[in-house]
Scaffold this active site. Sequence first.
Site, short mmCIF file in Angstrom:
data_model
loop_
_atom_site.label_atom_id
_atom_site.label_comp_id
_atom_site.label_asym_id
_atom_site.label_seq_id
_atom_site.Cartn_x
_atom_site.Cartn_y
_atom_site.Cartn_z
N LYS A 1 -3.72 -1.37 10.30
CA LYS A 1 -4.24 -1.68 9.01
C LYS A 1 -4.53 -3.36 8.47
O LYS A 1 -5.17 -3.38 7.55
CB LYS A 1 -2.97 -1.08 8.06
N GLU B 1 -9.07 4.12 -2.03
CA GLU B 1 -7.80 3.92 -2.77
C GLU B 1 -8.27 3.21 -4.15
O GLU B 1 -9.27 2.66 -4.25
CB GLU B 1 -6.88 2.84 -2.17
N HIS C 1 -3.35 13.92 0.71
CA HIS C 1 -3.90 13.03 1.69
C HIS C 1 -2.49 13.08 2.70
O HIS C 1 -2.73 13.14 3.80
CB HIS C 1 -4.03 11.69 1.30
N GLU D 1 -10.14 4.04 3.75
CA GLU D 1 -9.32 4.93 2.73
C GLU D 1 -9.74 4.41 1.55
O GLU D 1 -9.78 3.31 1.16
CB GLU D 1 -7.66 4.41 3.33
N ASP E 1 -8.92 0.61 2.25
CA ASP E 1 -7.82 0.10 3.13
C ASP E 1 -8.48 0.56 4.42
O ASP E 1 -8.02 1.67 5.21
CB ASP E 1 -6.55 0.62 2.88
N GLN F 1 -3.13 2.78 14.92
CA GLN F 1 -2.13 3.23 14.08
C GLN F 1 -1.01 4.12 14.78
O GLN F 1 0.09 4.11 14.56
CB GLN F 1 -2.65 3.86 12.91
N THR G 1 -8.90 -5.60 4.50
CA THR G 1 -8.76 -4.57 3.33
C THR G 1 -9.64 -5.07 2.22
O THR G 1 -9.57 -6.28 1.79
CB THR G 1 -7.39 -4.85 2.61
N ARG H 1 -7.41 4.44 13.44
CA ARG H 1 -6.30 5.41 13.85
C ARG H 1 -5.64 5.55 15.09
O ARG H 1 -4.56 5.88 15.28
CB ARG H 1 -7.23 6.72 13.23
N GLU I 1 -9.53 12.86 7.71
CA GLU I 1 -9.13 14.20 7.03
C GLU I 1 -10.53 14.99 6.85
O GLU I 1 -10.63 16.10 7.40
CB GLU I 1 -8.72 13.93 5.80
N ASP J 1 0.90 -1.22 -0.07
CA ASP J 1 0.02 0.04 -0.07
C ASP J 1 0.85 1.08 0.15
O ASP J 1 1.63 1.48 0.92
CB ASP J 1 -1.03 -0.10 1.19
#
Length: 428
Positions: A254, A202, A136, A200, A234, A241, A258, A238, A369, A129
């Site tokens: 993570k 992607e 981002h 996420e 993904d 992480q 997925t 947080r 975000e 990834d």
Amino acid sequence: MSASLAETDSWVDVPPGSPFPLHNLPLGVGRRTDGTVGAFVAIGDQALDLAEAAGTGFLDDSPAEYGLLDAGGTLNGFAAAGRSAHRALRRRLMELFTDRTREAQLSPLLVPIDELTMVLPIAVGDYVDFYSSLHHATNLGRLFRPDGEALMPNWRHIPIGYHGRSGTIVPDGADIPRPHGLRLVAGGPQYGASNALDIELEVGFVVGAPSDRGYPVAVADADDHLFGVCLINDWSARDIQAYEYQPLGPFLGKSFATSMSPWIVTLDALEPYRVEPVEQDPPVANYLHATGATGFDLYLEVLVQSETMRASGSEPIVIARTGFADIYWTAAQQLAHMTVNGASLRAGDLFASGTVSGPIPGSEGSLIEQSWRGERPIPLPDGTTRSFLLDGDRITIRGWAGSDPGSRIGLGSVTGTITPGHLTTTEH
Ligand code: MN
């Protein structure tokens, strides 16, 4: 050939606005209602069983493996056959779908897509990834390191990435149990359910033709090693992480799940939607230097539907719309970078773009975000707000190539629903 064909040249009835017009022909693996699994090509809202088509001789000028799944029920073998094989199958299918003398023979082999349960099309080997959206990476840098430079000094010199976990790549529709782990609570690490579960948005790239260990793939040859494109969610915890990511990068925040969309859109279908990538400043190393239209003009959306919305019949709402054309590092550069040290590629390896975010509000590919870690919660029609995902939330990512609604190539969609998750037995 494809440029000279109109959609109306096909005997297959493709509904207006379908993500899978004649010029798409994505490949996937589906389970029929009787439990049998097959490799399919999608056209309109139907799918042709490639093994049946091959068995009846319709693909007779193509290698036999075109119609055949691997023993494991995947498209890895066909992916490995390389772009000339992918192109030959595409050409043959276009001939068949536009030859009206074939309709009587082939139409019985078409299955409504909604009668198929799509499974993972590929047994994913290595999964990488990346982190290639400038917007981002800048946003995350500001959120995670508010007192430092948003971008690390290496970011504009190499495509930053990490090796993910291929064994937890899940198909469209799979539930996502909420992960548990250590997060910082009141200044100390504490075990518990993630309270910052995120998405996420992607774009994924599936490797086709393999490469030999010890021999880097040149950026100009990258396309020869790509089978096609899909959508990736993904899922990211947080809080887990944030506690674990220094010094070695993402790990348990993570690796729990997925999601991968079911239909692989081949590179040839996307050729009309290639675009010049953004200019890179400072100039990149020679091995990353590419010329020409190496980007893809893709449009991507995130939809949310809470459990309450579902119960009251409220449709999912779009919370983010973004574009892929201005991604800083292209797939070709990512592939060249992955192999520059001599690492080999295998058919079925998957690499993803990293979260795709744009420069304006509403174009962020993650909740952290868009909500700015809770400062600007996202309102939902059920009267609640979201900074991160709650149990029962259902997320759909969808995408397509091209800005003209009349001639889009759809990437399809991928959906996942958050479930409460499970404690370790020692914590009951
Ligand atoms: Mn990611």
